[in-house]
Design a protein around this motif. Structure first.
Motif, PDB file in Angstrom:
ATOM      1  N   GLN A 149      60.638  40.253  17.774  1.00 54.56           N
ATOM      2  CA  GLN A 149      61.350  39.168  18.317  1.00 54.56           C
ATOM      3  C   GLN A 149      61.873  38.308  17.361  1.00 54.56           C
ATOM      4  O   GLN A 149      60.928  38.059  16.307  1.00 54.56           O
ATOM      5  CB  GLN A 149      60.460  38.532  19.242  1.00 54.56           C
ATOM      6  N   ASN A 150      62.932  37.892  17.565  1.00 56.22           N
ATOM      7  CA  ASN A 150      63.412  36.925  16.454  1.00 56.22           C
ATOM      8  C   ASN A 150      63.537  35.606  17.015  1.00 56.22           C
ATOM      9  O   ASN A 150      63.882  34.839  17.870  1.00 56.22           O
ATOM     10  CB  ASN A 150      65.068  37.178  16.533  1.00 56.22           C
ATOM     11  N   THR A 151      62.565  34.717  16.299  1.00 58.73           N
ATOM     12  CA  THR A 151      62.172  33.527  16.671  1.00 58.73           C
ATOM     13  C   THR A 151      63.053  32.555  15.330  1.00 58.73           C
ATOM     14  O   THR A 151      62.649  31.326  15.415  1.00 58.73           O
ATOM     15  CB  THR A 151      60.689  32.936  16.608  1.00 58.73           C
ATOM     16  N   GLY A 152      63.826  32.865  14.687  1.00 60.22           N
ATOM     17  CA  GLY A 152      64.359  32.298  13.429  1.00 60.22           C
ATOM     18  C   GLY A 152      65.698  31.387  14.103  1.00 60.22           C
ATOM     19  O   GLY A 152      65.756  31.302  15.273  1.00 60.22           O
ATOM     20  N   ILE A 156      68.940  35.386  18.222  1.00 61.03           N
ATOM     21  CA  ILE A 156      67.948  34.518  18.293  1.00 61.03           C
ATOM     22  C   ILE A 156      67.175  34.106  19.704  1.00 61.03           C
ATOM     23  O   ILE A 156      67.919  34.258  20.856  1.00 61.03           O
ATOM     24  CB  ILE A 156      68.551  32.994  17.854  1.00 61.03           C
ATOM     25  N   ASN A 157      65.893  34.243  19.902  1.00 56.41           N
ATOM     26  CA  ASN A 157      65.241  34.046  21.005  1.00 56.41           C
ATOM     27  C   ASN A 157      65.513  34.825  22.245  1.00 56.41           C
ATOM     28  O   ASN A 157      65.337  34.635  23.323  1.00 56.41           O
ATOM     29  CB  ASN A 157      65.398  32.648  21.781  1.00 56.41           C
ATOM     30  N   SER A 158      66.032  36.167  21.709  1.00 52.49           N
ATOM     31  CA  SER A 158      66.146  37.296  22.854  1.00 52.49           C
ATOM     32  C   SER A 158      64.822  37.610  23.214  1.00 52.49           C
ATOM     33  O   SER A 158      63.834  37.653  22.514  1.00 52.49           O
ATOM     34  CB  SER A 158      66.862  38.427  22.341  1.00 52.49           C
ATOM     35  N   PRO A 159      64.708  38.357  24.352  1.00 54.49           N
ATOM     36  CA  PRO A 159      63.346  39.004  24.805  1.00 54.49           C
ATOM     37  C   PRO A 159      63.045  40.157  23.616  1.00 54.49           C
ATOM     38  O   PRO A 159      63.948  40.475  22.718  1.00 54.49           O
ATOM     39  CB  PRO A 159      63.542  39.718  26.057  1.00 54.49           C
ATOM     40  N   ALA A 160      61.833  40.204  23.652  1.00 57.49           N
ATOM     41  CA  ALA A 160      61.099  40.958  22.556  1.00 57.49           C
ATOM     42  C   ALA A 160      61.642  42.598  22.931  1.00 57.49           C
ATOM     43  O   ALA A 160      61.864  42.614  23.906  1.00 57.49           O
ATOM     44  CB  ALA A 160      59.369  41.092  22.684  1.00 57.49           C
ATOM     45  N   THR A 161      61.662  43.120  21.641  1.00 56.17           N
ATOM     46  CA  THR A 161      61.942  44.607  21.456  1.00 56.17           C
ATOM     47  C   THR A 161      61.059  45.422  21.177  1.00 56.17           C
ATOM     48  O   THR A 161      60.233  44.846  20.443  1.00 56.17           O
ATOM     49  CB  THR A 161      63.047  44.859  20.355  1.00 56.17           C
ATOM     50  N   VAL A 162      60.571  46.456  21.980  1.00 56.65           N
ATOM     51  CA  VAL A 162      59.341  47.233  21.841  1.00 56.65           C
ATOM     52  C   VAL A 162      59.964  48.525  21.233  1.00 56.65           C
ATOM     53  O   VAL A 162      60.521  49.231  22.248  1.00 56.65           O
ATOM     54  CB  VAL A 162      58.491  47.334  23.003  1.00 56.65           C
ATOM     55  N   VAL A 163      59.393  48.964  20.302  1.00 51.15           N
ATOM     56  CA  VAL A 163      59.392  50.395  19.793  1.00 51.15           C
ATOM     57  C   VAL A 163      58.228  51.081  19.587  1.00 51.15           C
ATOM     58  O   VAL A 163      57.184  50.652  19.290  1.00 51.15           O
ATOM     59  CB  VAL A 163      60.250  50.264  18.338  1.00 51.15           C
TER      60      VAL A 163
END
Length: 105
Positions: free
Chosen positions: A22-25, A70-77
């Motif tokens: 997740q991009n919290t930057g 930015i602040n998009s939902p988490a990506t799960v791999v």
């Protein structure tokens, strides 16, 4: 964040590695790639890489995640490996590298 499930295994069993990104930057990250070189004794199960539950043709040494805004939902791999041989010191040490392009430059 990277996890392994289950965290105790025997030869012949399957382990699922999972990354939550997740991009919290303060700027978007583009061309995000995960590179995971498996520990000796672990064998990748072909076709098991999934991004947000969708199957891909990638292998763990080069997983193209794409962009993380930015602040998009988490990506799960996730991907699966089989324990092919016991570790030399009773522990499998497995780490990954995540690279991306920073759009602020």
């Amino acid at each position: 964040q990277k996890t392994a499930t289950p965290n105790q295994v025997a030869v012949g069993e399957t382990v699922t590695y999972s990354f939550t990104l997740q991009n919290t930057g303060d700027t978007n990250a583009t061309s995000v790639v995960i590179a995971d070189n498996l520990a000796p004794g672990l064998a990748f199960i072909s076709g098991s890489v999934k991004i947000d539950g969708n199957p891909t043709a990638f292998d763990p040494t080069h997983i193209e995640v794409g962009n993380l805004n930015i602040n998009s939902p988490a990506t799960v791999v996730t991907f699966d490996v089989i324990v092919a041989a016991p570790p030399s010191d009773c522990t499998y040490l497995n780490s990954a590298l995540i690279t991306y392009h920073y759009q602020g430059c």
